[in-house]
Design an enzyme around this catalytic site. Structure first.
Site, PDB file in Angstrom:
ATOM      1  N   GLY A  66      50.430  40.637  47.907  1.00 49.51           N
ATOM      2  CA  GLY A  66      49.039  40.267  48.144  1.00 49.51           C
ATOM      3  C   GLY A  66      48.934  39.008  48.986  1.00 49.51           C
ATOM      4  O   GLY A  66      47.926  38.304  48.948  1.00 49.51           O
TER       5      GLY A  66
ATOM      6  N   SER B  59      48.390  38.538  52.027  1.00 53.51           N
ATOM      7  CA  SER B  59      47.354  38.492  53.066  1.00 53.51           C
ATOM      8  C   SER B  59      45.991  38.141  52.490  1.00 53.51           C
ATOM      9  O   SER B  59      45.030  37.952  53.232  1.00 53.51           O
ATOM     10  CB  SER B  59      47.259  39.845  53.787  1.00 53.51           C
ATOM     11  OG  SER B  59      48.432  40.120  54.519  1.00 53.51           O
TER      12      SER B  59
ATOM     13  N   GLY C 110      46.831  34.531  47.845  1.00 54.47           N
ATOM     14  CA  GLY C 110      48.181  34.755  48.348  1.00 54.47           C
ATOM     15  C   GLY C 110      48.479  33.991  49.616  1.00 54.47           C
ATOM     16  O   GLY C 110      49.579  33.435  49.782  1.00 54.47           O
TER      17      GLY C 110
ATOM     18  N   ASP D  71      52.153  50.243  49.222  1.00 54.89           N
ATOM     19  CA  ASP D  71      51.328  50.369  48.024  1.00 54.89           C
ATOM     20  C   ASP D  71      52.173  49.928  46.831  1.00 54.89           C
ATOM     21  O   ASP D  71      53.266  50.459  46.599  1.00 54.89           O
ATOM     22  CB  ASP D  71      50.900  51.829  47.876  1.00 54.89           C
ATOM     23  CG  ASP D  71      50.031  52.081  46.650  1.00 54.89           C
ATOM     24  OD1 ASP D  71      49.895  51.162  45.821  1.00 54.89           O
ATOM     25  OD2 ASP D  71      49.510  53.199  46.520  1.00 54.89           O
TER      26      ASP D  71
ATOM     27  N   SER E 202      45.197  42.167  43.837  1.00 52.20           N
ATOM     28  CA  SER E 202      44.191  42.708  42.928  1.00 52.20           C
ATOM     29  C   SER E 202      42.951  43.058  43.727  1.00 52.20           C
ATOM     30  O   SER E 202      42.581  42.330  44.657  1.00 52.20           O
ATOM     31  CB  SER E 202      43.830  41.691  41.839  1.00 52.20           C
ATOM     32  OG  SER E 202      42.775  42.179  41.031  1.00 52.20           O
TER      33      SER E 202
ATOM     34  N   LYS F 279      43.050  43.337  34.203  1.00 53.63           N
ATOM     35  CA  LYS F 279      43.856  42.122  34.381  1.00 53.63           C
ATOM     36  C   LYS F 279      44.566  41.759  33.073  1.00 53.63           C
ATOM     37  O   LYS F 279      45.725  41.316  33.069  1.00 53.63           O
ATOM     38  CB  LYS F 279      42.983  40.956  34.837  1.00 53.63           C
ATOM     39  CG  LYS F 279      42.409  41.095  36.245  1.00 53.63           C
ATOM     40  CD  LYS F 279      43.484  41.103  37.310  1.00 53.63           C
ATOM     41  CE  LYS F 279      44.047  39.732  37.581  1.00 53.63           C
ATOM     42  NZ  LYS F 279      44.968  39.723  38.750  1.00 53.63           N
TER      43      LYS F 279
ATOM     44  N   PRO G 230      43.439  31.514  36.387  1.00 53.26           N
ATOM     45  CA  PRO G 230      42.456  30.668  37.065  1.00 53.26           C
ATOM     46  C   PRO G 230      41.025  31.083  36.709  1.00 53.26           C
ATOM     47  O   PRO G 230      40.778  32.202  36.269  1.00 53.26           O
ATOM     48  CB  PRO G 230      42.741  30.924  38.551  1.00 53.26           C
ATOM     49  CG  PRO G 230      43.265  32.341  38.564  1.00 53.26           C
ATOM     50  CD  PRO G 230      44.049  32.510  37.283  1.00 53.26           C
ATOM     51  N   ALA G 231      40.093  30.166  36.923  1.00 52.47           N
ATOM     52  CA  ALA G 231      38.671  30.438  36.668  1.00 52.47           C
ATOM     53  C   ALA G 231      37.853  30.005  37.878  1.00 52.47           C
ATOM     54  O   ALA G 231      38.000  28.885  38.357  1.00 52.47           O
ATOM     55  CB  ALA G 231      38.200  29.669  35.430  1.00 52.47           C
TER      56      ALA G 231
END
Length: 436
Positions: A13, A15, A19, A51, A75, A145, A168-169
């Site tokens: 991830g 990109s 990430g 994938d 995600s 998640k 994280p939030a």
């Protein structure tokens, strides 16, 4: 792995929003890093297209890249119309990554989870990592998640793989293509004066650069396998738990507090007998992140002797553990939004482009009624509801978390405060869209 041998990283991830910031951090410190994603947006590191649910493809990429540490940030964004995509990527994809990592012999896996995995719609007040998953998931995104996080933690120690999950939030910052565009649309429509709820609910946000740094800290500290508390921790480390951490000062700055033994010397008729010692103590170099005064922990505290004695795993480990990652600066929900809007429309000599308007406050209960009616109408006309009960409850809930575990165990300290982070995000957004 020897102390001289460095990890080879694969950012899955890479990109994407989070990430990419992790990739840039790794490059800045001279690490070897590759990206595995479904789209290539940058060309400064080796890129592998694929994938993540294709386990054999993941195995091939791990072998070709020589990966020793995986950072899994992939995600779907929140708000997808088809919830099955969440389970496909966050559960099936994460399972495929774990299986591939064990098959190839990868040593480390850092998983980007979410603080929402323990959110059930009720208030979250200074929550720490001991909180259980809700019996009834709030939505498909957070449920998937959570299931992915469970897979990651259960795989810790299997085949030599060490794992850790970060939660994280409210992620924000340059490169954000979800929160920032939504706030800009509200600004464009002239609706910044609408407020749902009384704005007395504190909310956590996380600057993306701080989150990227937390990923690197977690990866660096994944070198030791988990061990019981009585074997892994020295008495000195346990004693450190009884000394207070300094306040987070990324936004407010650090200010030394004068005391009777350490202070500047003001006007006086006769200097105190130890004047030079008092002044020298105040001006002496100090570490603003060092441990401070002794503290007394209650039995409900996660690092009290009682809590540690009954903990199912050692919370002072990194491997097999989860960590909340935030800015450590909870603010009132609408204050954050208004600072973004203010940054979009700063005052000039000619004034602001948009005249300030008095907030139009919609009480929470009325908002829930409007949200229900909006959902019913959307179902009738076959469109997606914009104003929903979920958004009302989300907007009005207290949601802030305890990051002491991340600070003590990972050594995490927020580097960029909320105000500076918003400034950077808005400047990036304006440059990205050609706005003045």
């Amino acid at each position: 792995m020897s102390a001289q041998q460095k990890d080879v990283y694969l950012v899955i991830g890479g990109s994407g929003f989070v990430g990419r910031h992790i990739v840039e951090r790794l490059l800045a410190r001279g690490d070897v890093v590759s990206v595995f994603d479904v789209v290539q947006r940058h060309h400064d590191v080796p890129f592998y297209l694929g994938d993540i649910t294709d386990e054999q493809r993941v195995v091939d990429v791990l072998r070709k890249s020589g990966t020793t540490c995986i950072i899994h940030t992939a995600s779907p964004t929140h708000g997808a119309k088809d919830p099955s995509i969440y389970y496909k990527v966050n559960v099936d994809g994460t399972r495929a990554i774990i299986n591939a990592a064990i098959a190839v012999g990868v040593r480390k896996l850092v998983y980007t989870s979410s603080a929402g995995v323990v959110f059930d719609g009720d208030d979250v007040v200074n929550l720490d990592e001991r909180a259980p998953y809700p019996k009834k998931p709030l939505d498909a995104y957070n449920d998937s998640k959570a299931k992915g996080e469970v897979l990651v933690l259960e795989s810790n120690g299997k085949g030599g793989l060490l794992t850790v999950a970060l939660r994280p939030a409210g992620i924000f910052g340059p490169g954000d293509r979800q929160m920032m565009p939504g706030l800009y649309q509200v600004y464009q429509r002239g609706q910044t004066h609408f407020q749902v709820g009384d704005n007395n609910n504190l909310f956590d946000y996380t600057y993306v650069g701080n989150l990227a740094q937390a990923h690197l800290l977690a990866a660096d500290k994944l070198d030791s396998p988990p061990a019981p508390i009585d074997q892994s921790q020295t008495q000195t480390m346990l004693n450190d738990l009884n000394r207070a951490l300094p306040p987070v000062s990324a936004t407010t700055g650090y200010h030394r507090v004068p005391t009777c033994n350490s202070r500047p010397l003001g006007p006086y008729v006769s200097p105190p007998p130890n004047a030079s010692a008092i002044k020298a103590a105040f001006e002496a170099p100090h570490d603003p992140h060092g441990l401070k005064h002794p503290i007394v922990r209650s039995r409900f505290d996660q690092f009290s002797e009682t809590a540690l004695s009954v903990a199912p795993t050692n919370p002072l480990n990194v491997a097999g553990e989860v960590f909340f990652i935030t800015n450590g600066e909870p603010v009132y929900f609408w204050d954050f939004m208004r600072l973004v809007w203010f940054s979009l429309d700063p005052p000039t000599e000619e004034g602001r482009k948009r005249a300030a308007q008095k907030p139009w406050v919609i009480p929470r209960q009325l908002g829930m009624v409007i949200g229900y009616l909006g959902e019913c109408w959307a179902a009738i006309i076959g469109k997606e509801a914009v104003f929903t009960r979920f958004r009302v409850s989300y907007t009005c809930a207290q949601r802030y978390h305890n990051i002491e575990k991340a600070r003590r165990v990972l050594g995490y300290e927020p580097e960029v405060g909320l105000q500076e982070g918003i400034k950077r995000m808005v400047e990036w957004f304006k440059a990205e869209h050609g706005l003045s």
